[in-house]
Enzyme design. Structure first.
Site, short mmCIF file in Angstrom:
data_model
loop_
_atom_site.label_atom_id
_atom_site.label_comp_id
_atom_site.label_asym_id
_atom_site.label_seq_id
_atom_site.Cartn_x
_atom_site.Cartn_y
_atom_site.Cartn_z
N TYR A 138 -11.34 1.15 -0.25
CA TYR A 138 -10.44 1.71 0.76
C TYR A 138 -11.17 2.30 1.97
O TYR A 138 -10.67 3.22 2.61
CB TYR A 138 -9.51 2.76 0.14
CG TYR A 138 -8.65 2.19 -0.97
CD1 TYR A 138 -7.65 1.27 -0.69
CD2 TYR A 138 -8.86 2.55 -2.31
CE1 TYR A 138 -6.88 0.74 -1.71
CE2 TYR A 138 -8.08 2.02 -3.33
CZ TYR A 138 -7.10 1.11 -3.02
OH TYR A 138 -6.33 0.58 -4.01
N TYR B 67 -6.91 12.04 3.38
CA TYR B 67 -6.64 12.64 2.06
C TYR B 67 -7.51 13.87 1.76
O TYR B 67 -7.47 14.37 0.63
CB TYR B 67 -6.91 11.64 0.92
CG TYR B 67 -6.36 10.26 1.13
CD1 TYR B 67 -4.98 10.03 1.18
CD2 TYR B 67 -7.21 9.17 1.24
CE1 TYR B 67 -4.48 8.75 1.34
CE2 TYR B 67 -6.70 7.88 1.41
CZ TYR B 67 -5.34 7.69 1.46
OH TYR B 67 -4.85 6.43 1.62
N GLU C 257 -4.15 -3.85 -12.97
CA GLU C 257 -4.48 -4.14 -11.57
C GLU C 257 -5.48 -3.14 -10.98
O GLU C 257 -5.16 -2.45 -10.01
CB GLU C 257 -3.20 -4.08 -10.72
CG GLU C 257 -2.12 -5.04 -11.12
CD GLU C 257 -0.83 -4.87 -10.31
OE1 GLU C 257 -0.03 -5.80 -10.28
OE2 GLU C 257 -0.64 -3.79 -9.71
N PRO C 258 -6.67 -3.05 -11.51
CA PRO C 258 -7.60 -2.08 -10.94
C PRO C 258 -8.11 -2.53 -9.57
O PRO C 258 -8.33 -3.71 -9.34
CB PRO C 258 -8.75 -2.08 -11.96
CG PRO C 258 -8.71 -3.44 -12.56
CD PRO C 258 -7.26 -3.85 -12.59
N GLY C 259 -8.28 -1.60 -8.67
CA GLY C 259 -8.87 -1.88 -7.36
C GLY C 259 -10.08 -0.98 -7.19
O GLY C 259 -11.23 -1.40 -7.33
N ARG C 260 -9.79 0.31 -6.96
CA ARG C 260 -10.84 1.29 -6.70
C ARG C 260 -11.96 1.27 -7.76
O ARG C 260 -13.14 1.30 -7.43
CB ARG C 260 -10.21 2.68 -6.67
CG ARG C 260 -11.13 3.80 -6.21
CD ARG C 260 -10.50 5.16 -6.47
NE ARG C 260 -9.12 5.24 -6.07
CZ ARG C 260 -8.68 5.67 -4.88
NH1 ARG C 260 -9.55 6.08 -3.98
NH2 ARG C 260 -7.40 5.71 -4.60
N CYS D 44 -13.16 10.58 18.91
CA CYS D 44 -12.58 11.68 19.68
C CYS D 44 -11.48 12.39 18.90
O CYS D 44 -10.32 12.39 19.32
CB CYS D 44 -12.05 11.15 20.99
SG CYS D 44 -13.30 10.23 21.88
N GLU D 45 -11.83 12.93 17.76
CA GLU D 45 -10.89 13.66 16.91
C GLU D 45 -11.69 14.75 16.21
O GLU D 45 -12.73 14.45 15.61
CB GLU D 45 -10.36 12.75 15.77
CG GLU D 45 -9.57 11.56 16.19
CD GLU D 45 -8.09 11.83 16.37
OE1 GLU D 45 -7.61 12.86 15.83
OE2 GLU D 45 -7.44 11.03 17.03
N ARG E 269 -10.72 8.11 4.86
CA ARG E 269 -10.25 8.84 3.69
C ARG E 269 -10.42 10.36 3.78
O ARG E 269 -9.52 11.10 3.37
CB ARG E 269 -10.88 8.28 2.41
CG ARG E 269 -10.54 6.78 2.22
CD ARG E 269 -10.87 6.27 0.83
NE ARG E 269 -10.00 6.83 -0.18
CZ ARG E 269 -10.29 7.84 -0.95
NH1 ARG E 269 -11.49 8.38 -0.87
NH2 ARG E 269 -9.44 8.31 -1.80
N1 LLP Z 1 -1.48 -2.17 -7.88
C1 LLP Z 1 -0.63 -1.75 -6.93
C2 LLP Z 1 0.75 -2.20 -6.93
C3 LLP Z 1 -1.08 -0.87 -5.95
O1 LLP Z 1 -0.23 -0.46 -5.01
C4 LLP Z 1 -2.42 -0.44 -5.95
C5 LLP Z 1 -2.92 0.49 -4.95
C6 LLP Z 1 -3.27 -0.91 -6.97
C7 LLP Z 1 -2.76 -1.77 -7.92
C8 LLP Z 1 -4.71 -0.51 -7.07
O2 LLP Z 1 -4.86 0.85 -7.29
P1 LLP Z 1 -6.33 1.47 -7.57
O3 LLP Z 1 -6.80 0.95 -8.91
O4 LLP Z 1 -7.20 1.02 -6.47
O5 LLP Z 1 -6.11 2.92 -7.58
N2 LLP Z 1 -5.68 4.10 0.28
C9 LLP Z 1 -5.64 4.97 -0.88
C10 LLP Z 1 -5.26 4.24 -2.12
C11 LLP Z 1 -3.93 3.54 -2.00
C12 LLP Z 1 -3.62 2.76 -3.23
C13 LLP Z 1 -2.52 1.81 -2.96
N3 LLP Z 1 -2.17 1.01 -4.06
C14 LLP Z 1 -7.00 5.65 -1.01
O6 LLP Z 1 -7.88 5.40 -0.20
O7 LLP Z 1 -7.19 6.48 -1.89
#
Ligand code: LLP
Length: 454
Positions: A412, A356, A312-315, A383-384, A352
């Site tokens: 993100y 973080y 499940e890649p996102g980033r 305003c922060e 971010r």
């Molecule tokens: N699968 C599940 C169940 C997840 O909760 C997430 C991300 C992903 C896949 C995708 O993860 P990735 O490959 O993108 O790392 N807002 C934070 C990141 C929160 C991630 C939440 N879950 C940031 O900006 O770094």
């Protein structure tokens, strides 16, 4: 002592090479021509002037390339692998269509994400539904749509899904999210696989086994397998190996206890990306090998058939595909302290750094061929005091009116954007082969008033 408490934490003193090449953090099609940054064959300075700033720009070829890399390096090692793009990283209809066209599935984390994926035309059979506290309405929406899998986070939820499925005279395939007790080396806010977590079923105290037993017994539930997600922005792949070992061992324990052999093992996302020039994330090729070979080896050791593998890649799909363009406004030189370069955006379009301590590389898009000889702090317009996009970063000599590009903002940022200070959210432009197309338009003041019905 720095006078600004948000800057009290020292920034690691990295040697700054003013001529350092930024291409490893920029989109794949980025190039510099006549001093201007171009992405997807489109001049970023012209685009900023035409569309206005702040503006998110996404390199479509880069996104497609990343999705293909995930498919390539996972299917290289096993035939039954699905890449399920985690839409929370960045989502709009155009993105969903790209994901679907590239043969990947979409992972939705809420009813809203599900609605967008469906509106984009993604078939429900190519959607997974997630979330640690789905409302009953969200469960019903997922079942009514006919999603491939619902990923279940608790016994309570399992019972709700069972009841909703029985009501509808259907059976829903589910995966149980298990926390394998592995703590990857990443920011505490984005660690999710450790035992003390709000997510999933813990392995200790028999919670996960109890979940599996219920999933086998409850009416309307097809227990298809397990899910894990240990965190995000992970560089060290050993965390995955360790978690996979634990999960496959548990799959065998479940087989012994319930007689069920699971069909799916979903290892979640989390593969890290390069934000700063010093970052050294693993490659998709290495990730594919560690995950797929790891599962194959562990299954062989346990005498289990290799399940369908889901990642499940996102980033890693979108982060480096994106940049944010801003126009430089006020520049404040505080002698002996630092120079603040203020932009027409900030924590509303990129939370971010404030959330973080994330760090980004920046460049002046209209002076992209010049060395980055100045060290400045890029400040947002909100305003922060903590509304800073980049602290003490190298940049070209900068003046009011310049177009600033912040690299690797494709993940993100837009998805976590807000209307704080009643800032209108930027639009999103996809660029490809010299063409720019607006896929999300910039908000207007009318949008701000749309829900304000009082
Ligand atoms: N699968 C599940 C169940 C997840 O909760 C997430 C991300 C992903 C896949 C995708 O993860 P990735 O490959 O993108 O790392 N807002 C934070 C990141 C929160 C991630 C939440 N879950 C940031 O900006 O770094």
């Amino acid at each position: 002592m720095p006078s600004n408490p948000n800057l009290a934490e020292p920034v690691p003193a990295e040697p700054v090479d003013p001529h350092a090449d930024l291409s490893s953090v920029l989109p794949l099609t980025a190039e510099i021509r006549e001093g201007h940054l171009r992405v997807g064959g489109v001049d970023m300075v012209g685009l900023a002037r035409e569309q206005g700033t702040a503006l998110y720009v996404m390199d479509e070829a880069h996104i497609r390339h990343q999705l293909r890399e995930f498919r390539r390096w996972t299917s290289f090692h096993a035939s039954n692998v699905e890449t399920v793009y985690a839409a929370k990283a960045f989502m709009c209809k155009a993105m969903c269509r790209v994901v679907h066209e590239e043969g990947c599935m979409v992972l939705c984390a809420s009813g809203g994400e599900l609605a967008i994926a469906l509106a984009a035309g993604v078939p429900a059979s190519r959607i997974q539904m997630h979330g640690n506290n789905k409302t009953i309405a969200e469960i019903e929406e997922a079942l009514d749509a006919g999603v491939d899998r619902v990923i279940v986070d608790s016994l309570y939820e399992l019972e709700r899904i069972s009841a909703a499925a029985v009501d509808r005279g259907m059976t829903q395939a589910v995966l149980l999210r298990v926390t394998p007790g592995v703590k990857p080396d990443t920011h505490g806010y984005i660690q999710t696989g450790q035992e003390d977590s709000k997510f999933g079923f813990g392995l200790n105290h028999g919670l996960a086994m109890e979940g599996a037993r219920h999933a086998c017994a409850l009416p309307g539930i097809d227990f298809a397998g397990f899910h894990m997600h240990i965190g995000s922005q992970i560089f060290a792949l050993q965390s995955y190996s360790k978690a996979i070992e634990v999960m496959v061992e548990f799959m065998e324990a479940v087989r012994v206890e319930t007689g069920r052999t699971v069909r799916d093992l979903d290892v979640g996302g989390g593969i890290g990306i390069k934000y700063g020039l010093a970052d050294e994330p693993s490659t998709i090729e290495e990730f594919g090998k560690v995950v797929v070979d790891g599962i194959k080896e562990e299954c062989e050791r346990q005498g289990l058939p290799v399940p369908r593998i889901l990642i499940e890649p996102g980033r890693a799909v979108v982060a480096n595909a994106g940049i944010t363009l801003y126009t430089v406004g006020t520049i404040k030189e505080l002698p002996g302290i630092r120079t603040y370069v203020a932009i027409d955006g900030g924590m509303t379009d990129n939370i971010r750094p404030a959330l973080y301590g994330a760090r980004y590389e920046c460049l002046v898009a209209n002076k992209a061929d010049r060395p980055r000889t100045e060290i400045v702090t890029v400040a947002g317009k909100h305003c922060e005091t903590g509304d800073l996009i980049a602290r003490d970063v190298p940049i070209q000599e900068v003046e009011t009116g310049d177009i600033l590009a912040v690299c690797a903002t494709g993940a993100y940022c837009q998805s976590m954007s807000s209307n704080y200070n009643k800032q209108v959210r930027p639009g999103v432009v996809f660029v490809k082969d010299g063409q720019a197309r607006v896929v999300v338009r910039r908000e207007t003041y009318d949008d701000l008033l749309r829900c304000d019905v009082g």
